[in-house]
Design a protein around this motif. Structure first.
Motif, mmCIF file in Angstrom:
data_model
loop_
_atom_site.group_PDB
_atom_site.id
_atom_site.type_symbol
_atom_site.label_atom_id
_atom_site.label_comp_id
_atom_site.label_asym_id
_atom_site.label_seq_id
_atom_site.Cartn_x
_atom_site.Cartn_y
_atom_site.Cartn_z
ATOM 1 N N LEU A 124 0.851 -1.205 0.000
ATOM 2 C CA LEU A 124 0.000 0.000 0.000
ATOM 3 C C LEU A 124 0.875 1.240 0.000
ATOM 4 N N MET A 125 0.540 2.197 -0.857
ATOM 5 C CA MET A 125 1.247 3.487 -0.792
ATOM 6 C C MET A 125 0.212 4.597 -0.588
ATOM 7 N N PHE A 126 0.420 5.420 0.435
ATOM 8 C CA PHE A 126 -0.462 6.558 0.720
ATOM 9 C C PHE A 126 0.205 7.835 0.224
ATOM 10 N N VAL A 127 -0.592 8.696 -0.418
ATOM 11 C CA VAL A 127 -0.047 9.988 -0.849
ATOM 12 C C VAL A 127 -0.958 11.113 -0.349
ATOM 13 N N GLY A 128 -0.369 12.026 0.422
ATOM 14 C CA GLY A 128 -1.102 13.199 0.913
ATOM 15 C C GLY A 128 -0.798 14.414 0.055
ATOM 16 N N GLU A 129 -1.165 15.575 0.573
ATOM 17 C CA GLU A 129 -1.053 16.806 -0.221
ATOM 18 C C GLU A 129 0.339 17.439 -0.098
ATOM 19 N N ALA A 130 0.692 17.849 1.097
ATOM 20 C CA ALA A 130 1.970 18.543 1.324
ATOM 21 C C ALA A 130 2.260 18.505 2.817
ATOM 22 N N PRO A 131 3.529 18.568 3.189
ATOM 23 C CA PRO A 131 3.874 18.513 4.619
ATOM 24 C C PRO A 131 3.360 19.732 5.376
ATOM 25 N N GLY A 132 3.115 19.547 6.660
ATOM 26 C CA GLY A 132 2.801 20.660 7.557
ATOM 27 C C GLY A 132 4.035 21.010 8.387
ATOM 28 N N GLY A 133 3.827 21.779 9.442
ATOM 29 C CA GLY A 133 4.949 22.267 10.255
ATOM 30 C C GLY A 133 5.751 21.149 10.908
ATOM 31 N N ASP A 134 5.078 20.164 11.496
ATOM 32 C CA ASP A 134 5.798 19.077 12.174
ATOM 33 C C ASP A 134 6.616 18.272 11.171
ATOM 34 N N GLU A 135 5.994 18.015 10.015
ATOM 35 C CA GLU A 135 6.675 17.224 8.979
ATOM 36 C C GLU A 135 7.911 17.981 8.469
ATOM 37 N N ASP A 136 7.747 19.298 8.306
ATOM 38 C CA ASP A 136 8.849 20.134 7.817
ATOM 39 C C ASP A 136 10.011 20.108 8.813
ATOM 40 N N ARG A 137 9.681 20.164 10.083
ATOM 41 C CA ARG A 137 10.720 20.194 11.115
ATOM 42 C C ARG A 137 11.465 18.869 11.170
ATOM 43 N N ILE A 138 10.706 17.765 11.037
ATOM 44 C CA ILE A 138 11.310 16.443 11.227
ATOM 45 C C ILE A 138 11.800 15.844 9.903
#
Ligand code: URA
Length: 275
Positions: A124-138
């Motif tokens: 399974l591969m999941f694709v979202g829209e774009a990273p948010g703040g937490d994703e950007d930081r990590i």
């Protein structure tokens, strides 16, 4: 220590800055760069000697295979993205190429490239829209509140993060978590398409409207497309693609979790049938 009302006002102001995408302090005091620019001596051609306020767009930074042909116009950036993505022979090469790519302005404001998480060999591969703040930081997708909900939804069908592969249409955070523009999506699309092709999942799951519309070429809204199956052609073969609600939407509209639960049970059944 500030007394309480001043402190509350300052915290509210900082929240406002963060919401607006201002999440980096550059200096101790404000500085009027427009004034700096006007006061600088012009050169012999009448051009200001001060630093330009905006960086001229280019496409791929350091010397790389595609760096020489790197262009200033969106259509050239799109071409550089298509050609670069096509040439990446592995996910590691694709990630390295994205790290060098300068054709998407979001990279300038993002702290990190958010390429993928989970198991690239997962079915399974999941694709979202774009990273948010937490994703950007990590530097990993879906690690904030939406990601925690996604983890719980996966657990409900007996899966964990190491069973699935996770990415986004756009791998850099849009400032203030705004929606990526059509141009930002267009320039990133060849990369996510190649990422899907290289990961070669049996089932592609689009999380939310923007990912569904971008990857499944539909203009329909997510409440119409969710729970539906679509054929999806990777470069190499046809796989099954599925649209479901984005966890961020479910956090805002918890009653809709019943629809997501229906979708995740459909995914579980689909995994039981060979592709
Ligand atoms: N929302 C997304 O679409 N992607 C993430 O990685 C996090 C939140």
């Amino acid at each position: 220590m500030l007394d309480t009302p001043d402190r509350a006002a300052l915290v509210a102001l900082l929240d406002f800055y963060v919401e607006s995408g201002v999440d980096l302090a550059l200096d101790e005091t404000p500085r009027d760069r427009f004034a700096d620019n006007e006061s600088a001596e012009p050169d012999e051609l009448g051009r200001s000697a001060a630093l330009p306020l905006r960086r001229a767009p280019t496409a791929v930074a350091p010397p790389a295979r595609h760096a020489q042909s790197l262009p200033a116009f969106p259509e050239d950036a799109n071409r550089a993205a298509r050609e670069g993505a096509r040439d990446a022979a592995s996910l590691a090469e694709l990630e390295a190429l994205l790290a060098r790519f300068e054709g998407c302005g979001l990279k300038v404001t993002a702290k990190n490239l958010v390429f993928a998480d989970g198991n690239p060999h997962g079915r399974l591969m999941f694709v979202g829209e774009a990273p948010g703040g937490d994703e950007d930081r990590i530097g990993k997708p879906f690690v904030g509140r939406s990601g925690q909900l996604l983890d719980r939804m996966l657990a409900a069908i007996g899966l964990g993060r190491n069973d699935v592969y996770i990415a986004n249409v756009v791998p850099w955070r849009p400032p203030g978590n705004r929606t990526p523009t059509p141009q930002e999506i267009a320039v990133c699309k060849p990369f996510i398409e190649r990422q899907i092709e290289l990961a070669d999942p049996d089932i592609l799951v689009c999380l939310g409207g923007p990912a569904t519309q971008t990857l499944l070429n539909t203009k329909d809204g997510i409440l119409k497309t969710r729970g539906r199956w679509f054929p999806y052609r990777t470069g190499a073969r046809e796989i099954r693609a599925f649209a479901t609600l984005h966890p961020a939407y479910l956090l805002r509209q918890p009653l809709q979790k019943r629809l997501a639960w229906r979708d995740f049970r459909a995914l579980k059944r689909a995994l039981q049938t060979p592709s």
